[in-house]
Design a protein around this motif. Sequence first.
Motif, PDB file in Angstrom:
ATOM      1  N   LEU A   1       0.868  -1.185   0.000  1.00  0.00           N
ATOM      2  CA  LEU A   1       0.000   0.000   0.000  1.00  0.00           C
ATOM      3  C   LEU A   1       0.897   1.226   0.000  1.00  0.00           C
ATOM      4  CD1 LEU A   1      -2.951  -0.829   2.446  1.00  0.00           C
ATOM      5  CD2 LEU A   1      -3.041  -0.534  -0.033  1.00  0.00           C
ATOM      6  N   LYS A   2       1.165   1.717  -1.188  1.00  0.00           N
ATOM      7  CA  LYS A   2       2.068   2.849  -1.328  1.00  0.00           C
ATOM      8  C   LYS A   2       1.484   3.843  -2.318  1.00  0.00           C
ATOM      9  CE  LYS A   2       4.665   0.489  -4.949  1.00  0.00           C
ATOM     10  NZ  LYS A   2       5.998   0.038  -5.425  1.00  0.00           N
ATOM     11  N   LYS A   3       2.150   4.951  -2.493  1.00  0.00           N
ATOM     12  CA  LYS A   3       1.693   5.985  -3.413  1.00  0.00           C
ATOM     13  C   LYS A   3       1.549   5.418  -4.824  1.00  0.00           C
ATOM     14  CE  LYS A   3       2.819  10.609  -5.136  1.00  0.00           C
ATOM     15  NZ  LYS A   3       3.774  11.752  -5.070  1.00  0.00           N
ATOM     16  N   GLY A   4       0.396   5.681  -5.434  1.00  0.00           N
ATOM     17  CA  GLY A   4       0.123   5.200  -6.779  1.00  0.00           C
ATOM     18  C   GLY A   4      -0.594   3.865  -6.834  1.00  0.00           C
ATOM     19  N   ARG A   5      -0.729   3.164  -5.697  1.00  0.00           N
ATOM     20  CA  ARG A   5      -1.399   1.861  -5.682  1.00  0.00           C
ATOM     21  C   ARG A   5      -2.914   2.056  -5.829  1.00  0.00           C
ATOM     22  NH1 ARG A   5      -0.030  -2.814  -6.933  1.00  0.00           N
ATOM     23  NH2 ARG A   5       1.776  -2.834  -5.513  1.00  0.00           N
ATOM     24  N   GLU A   6      -3.514   1.272  -6.719  1.00  0.00           N
ATOM     25  CA  GLU A   6      -4.966   1.313  -6.884  1.00  0.00           C
ATOM     26  C   GLU A   6      -5.623   0.313  -5.941  1.00  0.00           C
ATOM     27  OE1 GLU A   6      -6.564   2.048 -11.054  1.00  0.00           O
ATOM     28  OE2 GLU A   6      -4.641   1.080 -11.477  1.00  0.00           O
ATOM     29  N   VAL A   7      -6.744   0.735  -5.356  1.00  0.00           N
ATOM     30  CA  VAL A   7      -7.498  -0.128  -4.441  1.00  0.00           C
ATOM     31  C   VAL A   7      -8.987   0.027  -4.721  1.00  0.00           C
ATOM     32  CG1 VAL A   7      -5.781  -0.105  -2.582  1.00  0.00           C
ATOM     33  CG2 VAL A   7      -7.539   1.674  -2.651  1.00  0.00           C
ATOM     34  N   TYR A   8      -9.738  -1.033  -4.399  1.00  0.00           N
ATOM     35  CA  TYR A   8     -11.199  -0.993  -4.407  1.00  0.00           C
ATOM     36  C   TYR A   8     -11.661  -1.128  -2.960  1.00  0.00           C
ATOM     37  CZ  TYR A   8     -11.390  -1.852  -9.498  1.00  0.00           C
ATOM     38  OH  TYR A   8     -11.276  -1.772 -10.865  1.00  0.00           O
ATOM     39  N   LEU A   9     -12.664  -0.332  -2.607  1.00  0.00           N
ATOM     40  CA  LEU A   9     -13.196  -0.355  -1.242  1.00  0.00           C
ATOM     41  C   LEU A   9     -14.711  -0.461  -1.276  1.00  0.00           C
ATOM     42  CD1 LEU A   9     -11.303   2.811   0.057  1.00  0.00           C
ATOM     43  CD2 LEU A   9     -10.664   0.489   0.641  1.00  0.00           C
TER      44      LEU A   9
END
Length: 654
Positions: free
Chosen positions: A180-188
């Motif tokens: 989990l770092k800058k630029g990482r895409e996530v779905y919530l």
Amino acid sequence: MASPFLSIADSTTSTEGHGDAFLGFVEYARSMISSDAEEDPDAGGGGDPPIPPWSWVVSKIVKSCMAYSSGVTPAILLSDLFQAWSEQHRYLASKKRLGWKAPSQKRHRRTRLPRTVTIDSIYEKNFLSPSSVIEAVVIDAFLLPGTNIYLLSLGNPWSSCTIDLYLHRRYYDLLDFQILKKGREVYLTGCCLRTAMEGSGQPRLLPTEYLVVLLDEDQDEDAVLLGAQFCSDSFSSISIDAVKNGVTYSLYARIESIELLEAFRGVERKAIILVDSDGAKLKFVLWGEQILLANLFSLGSMLALDRPFIAHVDNHNVSSQELCLEFGSATRIYMVPFTQQEEEVLLSSTQTRSPGSRFSNTLDQSQGLKISQIMLPLDSQGSVDFKNYPFQLHVADLRNKMTGVSLYGVVTNIDKEINNSDTVYSVRIEDTTGAVVAKLHFVRYWSLQRLGTGHSVFISGLTCSMTTGKLLEVSWFEKEAGTCLINLSCLPALLNSSCLHNLSHLSDISKLMKKTHICRVFVVSIEHHDVCLVKSHVICGRPVKERSDGSFHCSFCNSNCDEVLDSFQLKVTLADESNQMFAWCTGQTATELLQITPDEFLHLPVVEQAMYLCTLRTERFIVAIVNCKRSINRSSMNLEDDPVVEVVRAQKCE
């Protein structure tokens, strides 16, 4: 890949644009949105102005009609459409966007998840439903000053704002491992909004367990993670004895389908059907609130499950020892989203120049020949996805390997497939170019209430495939996301929305039978012997038969009925200044015409019933009338001449 040529209906038959007020308003609304996009240089992101998909506009109009059941105006509809369109196509204009935009351009070829909301809309509404989906990019991860609580600063490509999320502690080690770092895409999903109290800053998202980390196989770091952690285990390698000894697994598989399972002891369940590299299948079962996770998954995507809980499937057969995966307390979910390829679809000139379409003329003037070809995405099965197709599709346009198809037409026949263990109905839909039989697959039972012959419908989410006999098969699955079937003839708002219909005279109905007519009429007569009280099935609105044991059977659903209600079936003679007509109606519409409930009518003496019916003469109504095949039990009413038209909605004129 070969480009399919879409055979568009000949202009001599495609007259719906000017003959149907509903379709006319759809085209008008699309032209207004397109014109507004041309005037706004930021609307299209610097390129050609976006064209609103035809099915998207229809679905939004229908949604507004349901929200304003007393009637809608052009101003209401256009306001709702402009707001929804601008929210869907708002892009970042600030320099901040360039700082956190993910390097991969694959995002633009991914299907946006159905329940996705923008960060801007969260701020505007100051509300967030737990079932909503947030597609976000991590801009920053930081500690809340004076605490050991981590927050993620999130943004997305459709919003100008960012929002902070309190990270759930089960994901803290993903920060340590620089996942989990800058630029990482996530779905919530499953998020709750902590609104800003006075003097306490901006709203924030409270912790949620339902987070999926997106990976990109073309990125070296992600490829190493997948190769090192998820390629050694397969479904066949899972051992129950090893699980009991504390062995954990990391599994990598493709999402084949998402199914709704039968509730277990009152708890809802969903199953994600996974297929690994060896072709083995296994269910990833979600329980209760966990089913929100299914909103984050898309068919064809690769799911990487780290330390899933291994359990037995509850199939009432203990000896089979069938295994399933579950979302346990230590489970982490990564996903490589399915990236849609695109295929070029060619259009003939009749598609962009249908008679009476003001929108097509606007496009011709503004875009010239550029509209003659459109790039459409392919789904995981190689079918062309028409969900965002800008124009109206007709029956004559249907071909093999089409998905996301929407049609507007008239129902001409409905039959239940008796020899099918699932609930499947064959519905024949006809438009100006032809007719097609669509197989409607329902989750449990018929859920469209009283849809009948002659009713106008809008159906979306159709899939076209070829049978082994080389025949085109059109299917619709209720459980699939984004599918809907709306009975437009029975929309309450239709009667009071002059922008969506043209008033007809009764004399016009015999000339234009295959459409819904809105007429202003008065009652000539309702004879006492033409009023019948029957038991109706609550689910479908059809009359039922009472058996000798006191149970009720519905021939339409081909099942026994637990829920029935008293309702009217009646014949009525209506008239206007042009003609007089025999019609029939049933259910709530019959109650509206009689202005009395079945129970109240039943308790009147027979003489008073006849006298009451006489008082209805000359009463004026606005009604929706369709052509139909008579489906009343003839023995119950003993009528010689069946009317060929049905009153499907009625409202008394003040």
